[in-house]
Motif scaffolding. Structure first.
Motif, PDB file in Angstrom:
ATOM      1  N   UNK A 198       0.861  -1.179   0.000  1.00 58.50           N
ATOM      2  CA  UNK A 198       0.000   0.000   0.000  1.00 58.50           C
ATOM      3  C   UNK A 198       0.898   1.230   0.000  1.00 58.50           C
ATOM      4  N   UNK A 199       0.701   2.115  -0.975  1.00 62.22           N
ATOM      5  CA  UNK A 199       1.567   3.282  -1.091  1.00 62.22           C
ATOM      6  C   UNK A 199       1.445   4.180   0.135  1.00 62.22           C
ATOM      7  N   UNK A 200       0.236   4.398   0.607  1.00 61.09           N
ATOM      8  CA  UNK A 200       0.049   5.258   1.768  1.00 61.09           C
ATOM      9  C   UNK A 200       0.645   4.675   3.027  1.00 61.09           C
ATOM     10  N   UNK A 201       0.393   3.398   3.280  1.00 64.05           N
ATOM     11  CA  UNK A 201       0.951   2.750   4.465  1.00 64.05           C
ATOM     12  C   UNK A 201       2.477   2.679   4.394  1.00 64.05           C
ATOM     13  N   UNK A 202       2.998   2.416   3.194  1.00 64.54           N
ATOM     14  CA  UNK A 202       4.456   2.397   3.044  1.00 64.54           C
ATOM     15  C   UNK A 202       5.077   3.753   3.318  1.00 64.54           C
ATOM     16  N   UNK A 203       4.396   4.832   2.894  1.00 68.17           N
ATOM     17  CA  UNK A 203       4.910   6.176   3.157  1.00 68.17           C
ATOM     18  C   UNK A 203       4.965   6.454   4.657  1.00 68.17           C
ATOM     19  N   UNK A 204       3.971   5.959   5.408  1.00 73.44           N
ATOM     20  CA  UNK A 204       4.003   6.126   6.865  1.00 73.44           C
ATOM     21  C   UNK A 204       5.220   5.418   7.466  1.00 73.44           C
ATOM     22  N   UNK A 421      -9.686   7.288   9.891  1.00 68.84           N
ATOM     23  CA  UNK A 421      -8.461   7.443  10.688  1.00 68.84           C
ATOM     24  C   UNK A 421      -8.273   6.269  11.643  1.00 68.84           C
ATOM     25  N   UNK A 422      -9.336   5.914  12.385  1.00 73.34           N
ATOM     26  CA  UNK A 422      -9.217   4.830  13.365  1.00 73.34           C
ATOM     27  C   UNK A 422      -9.035   3.487  12.654  1.00 73.34           C
ATOM     28  N   UNK A 429      -1.436  -0.971  12.112  1.00 71.63           N
ATOM     29  CA  UNK A 429      -0.676  -1.580  13.206  1.00 71.63           C
ATOM     30  C   UNK A 429      -0.734  -3.084  13.188  1.00 71.63           C
ATOM     31  N   UNK A 430      -1.932  -3.639  12.977  1.00 75.26           N
ATOM     32  CA  UNK A 430      -2.088  -5.096  12.984  1.00 75.26           C
ATOM     33  C   UNK A 430      -1.332  -5.739  11.833  1.00 75.26           C
ATOM     34  N   UNK A 431      -1.503  -5.213  10.626  1.00 79.15           N
ATOM     35  CA  UNK A 431      -0.882  -5.829   9.464  1.00 79.15           C
ATOM     36  C   UNK A 431       0.631  -5.618   9.426  1.00 79.15           C
ATOM     37  N   UNK A 436       5.627  -8.229   9.498  1.00 74.18           N
ATOM     38  CA  UNK A 436       6.982  -8.282  10.028  1.00 74.18           C
ATOM     39  C   UNK A 436       7.315  -9.636  10.614  1.00 74.18           C
ATOM     40  N   UNK A 437       6.386 -10.218  11.371  1.00 75.23           N
ATOM     41  CA  UNK A 437       6.622 -11.522  11.997  1.00 75.23           C
ATOM     42  C   UNK A 437       6.679 -12.624  10.942  1.00 75.23           C
ATOM     43  N   UNK A 438       5.780 -12.581   9.971  1.00 71.50           N
ATOM     44  CA  UNK A 438       5.747 -13.630   8.954  1.00 71.50           C
ATOM     45  C   UNK A 438       6.977 -13.578   8.047  1.00 71.50           C
ATOM     46  N   UNK A 439       7.426 -12.374   7.702  1.00 72.66           N
ATOM     47  CA  UNK A 439       8.657 -12.270   6.908  1.00 72.66           C
ATOM     48  C   UNK A 439       9.843 -12.812   7.689  1.00 72.66           C
ATOM     49  N   UNK A 440       9.867 -12.549   8.987  1.00 72.68           N
ATOM     50  CA  UNK A 440      10.949 -13.074   9.827  1.00 72.68           C
ATOM     51  C   UNK A 440      10.870 -14.592   9.913  1.00 72.68           C
TER      52      UNK A 440
END
Length: 476
Positions: A198-204, A421-422, A429-431, A436-440
């Motif tokens: 996601x471009x927006x999430x990646x920018x964050x 926003x919420x 946060x969840x994804x 991160x955990x699954x890639x690890x």
């Protein structure tokens, strides 16, 4: 030590180590040790049988039976300090430094007026250490590596970007192995991006990496070394999001350059498995190099994580490609290659048994495990698509709810903005945590399990900064 059968460029291997001896006049031993501690790039052999010295005893009296009290880091005085004064003034930092110096000095071999210590030093640091020792009247001499002893491992440091924490969290590679830091780091961020496209999430994430790099917020300063992972993950997520046409969900602000995950799930699953197969093939190739460098060509040829396993995996890949592309000759060639690799694996497994019927049974069981794990490890990469679909579905749910509220008129716009926003914060946060955990998990169990067969010992140089400026050292 690395074997001469397969030399590789230094950039692909851990830092080259040299066995060295520090030889100094007995009267200058303390001065030489202070200089070695200040350089921070020599690991000295330690003698465990030596008892505590005067500084260690005083430090223990100050700290008491309840453990160490709050104190500054260890430091070394350039000139021999008055230990009684340090104890009276509770200078625990200087006492701790002196205690470490006493411990290293206790391991010195003394012959007449000469003292000598053995240790390890990176080959590139030899001139600098030798120059520092020469100022104390000593010398740094290269030694042959003792038979049956492997040098400690130091993965190549980087002043700006380093992915070594990803590798060292799993374990320390053997000194003969390849340094997988950069390939492993790139594979991690690529897998994260596929699941978090996601471009927006990646920018964050990129903004978060920048803040971490700048030391903001301060309470997260200990995590600053992780900023390359965050920045790489953010960039990979933006690239994948551009391919998916996702910008805070399917908002329609970006065109779909490749596929929309929720519209083409089967295609995404297939692409994830093919990507995983390519990663595993590279891991098998690197594992084959490691097995040869660790034990020679014979050991590398028969290992399931060596050349035999690589032939088996490449043969299976060729069979799959031949069947999918309807090329029978490729499928037959792949089957022949896979059977040859499997036969070599079986021979290597049988050679490790006691032989006889029990050996054959054990070989059969372990060979079945190799075949099953090969298939399951490859299919395990389907989770990249599965969690990518989950991420897209959550973002789609938030966006549908937002547009649904906003469609009721201006009175509902504030609620729509709050929901967006919420919902975005929760899904982000969840994804991010899940990806991160699954890639690890994929990195550790599918990739590193093929790269590493034995564990090395980390290089631990002795470093204690001087309490005085460097120019305070006496000149000889």
């Amino acid at each position: 030590m690395p074997l001469p059968e397969m030399p590789l460029p230094e950039g692909m291997t851990p830092v080259r180590m040299r066995r060295v001896a520090v030889v100094v006049p007995r009267a200058a031993l303390r001065d030489a040790l202070v200089r070695i501690a200040e350089t921070g790039c020599v690991e000295l052999d330690r003698v465990e049988e030596t008892g505590p010295g005067p500084a260690a005893l005083r430090l223990h009296r100050i700290q008491g039976p309840g453990g160490p009290e709050t104190a500054g880091p260890a430091a070394l005085a350039v000139a021999p300090p008055d230990l009684d004064r340090l104890e009276d003034h509770r200078e625990t930092g200087l006492l701790a430094g002196e205690a470490q110096l006493e411990e290293r000095a206790g391991g010195a071999v003394r012959q007449g007026e000469v003292s000598a210590l053995a240790g390890w030093c990176p080959a590139g640091e030899l001139p600098r250490v030798a120059e520092r020792l020469a100022a104390a009247g000593g010398a740094l001499l290269p030694l042959p590596v003792p038979r049956g002893t492997d040098p400690p491992t130091l993965l190549r440091p980087s002043a700006r970007v380093s992915f070594t924490p990803l590798v060292t969290t799993y374990g320390t590679p053997a000194y003969a192995d390849l340094d997988p830091s950069w390939p492993a780091g790139l594979a991690y961020i690529a897998m994260f991006g596929i699941m978090f496209g996601d471009v927006g999430h990646g920018a964050l994430l990129l903004f978060g990496a920048l803040a971490l790099r700048l030391g903001r917020p301060r309470r997260l300063a200990p995590l600053r070394r992780l900023w390359p992972f965050l920045a790489g993950a953010g960039l990979a997520a933006m690239l994948a999001g551009a391919a998916y046409g996702e910008f805070f969900g399917p908002t329609g602000l970006l065109p779909v350059l490749w596929l929309a995950p929720l519209h083409s799930p089967a295609r995404l699953l297939t692409a994830a498995v093919v990507f995983g197969a390519g990663v595993l093939a590279l891991a098998h190739a690197a594992g084959a190099v490691n097995r040869v460098r660790e034990g020679g060509w014979a050991a590398g040829l028969y290992a399931a994580s060596g050349i035999a396993g690589l032939l088996f995996y490449l043969g299976l890949a060729l069979v799959a490609a031949g069947l999918v592309r309807h090329v029978p000759s490729a499928a037959v060639a792949g089957a022949t290659l896979a059977l040859a690799g499997l036969a070599l694996v079986a021979l290597g497994l049988f050679r490790a048994t006691a032989g006889g019927g029990a050996g054959l049974a054990e070989t059969g069981v372990r060979l079945f495990d190799v075949v099953v794990r090969t298939g399951t490890n490859t299919l395990s990469f389907a989770r990249l698509a599965a969690f990518g679909l989950t991420h897209a579905a959550l973002a789609d749910l938030v966006w549908r709810g937002t547009t649904g509220l906003a469609a009721h008129g201006p009175a509902w716009w504030a609620g729509a903005a709050l929901l967006f926003a919420v919902g975005t914060a929760l899904s982000f946060g969840l994804e991010a945590l899940v990806a991160g955990v699954q890639a690890l998990r994929l990195e550790f169990y599918e990739i590193f399990s093929r790269l590493f067969d034995t564990e090395g010992r980390p290089f631990r140089p002795w470093h204690v900064p001087p309490a005085e400026p460097a120019d305070a050292f006496p000149r000889r």
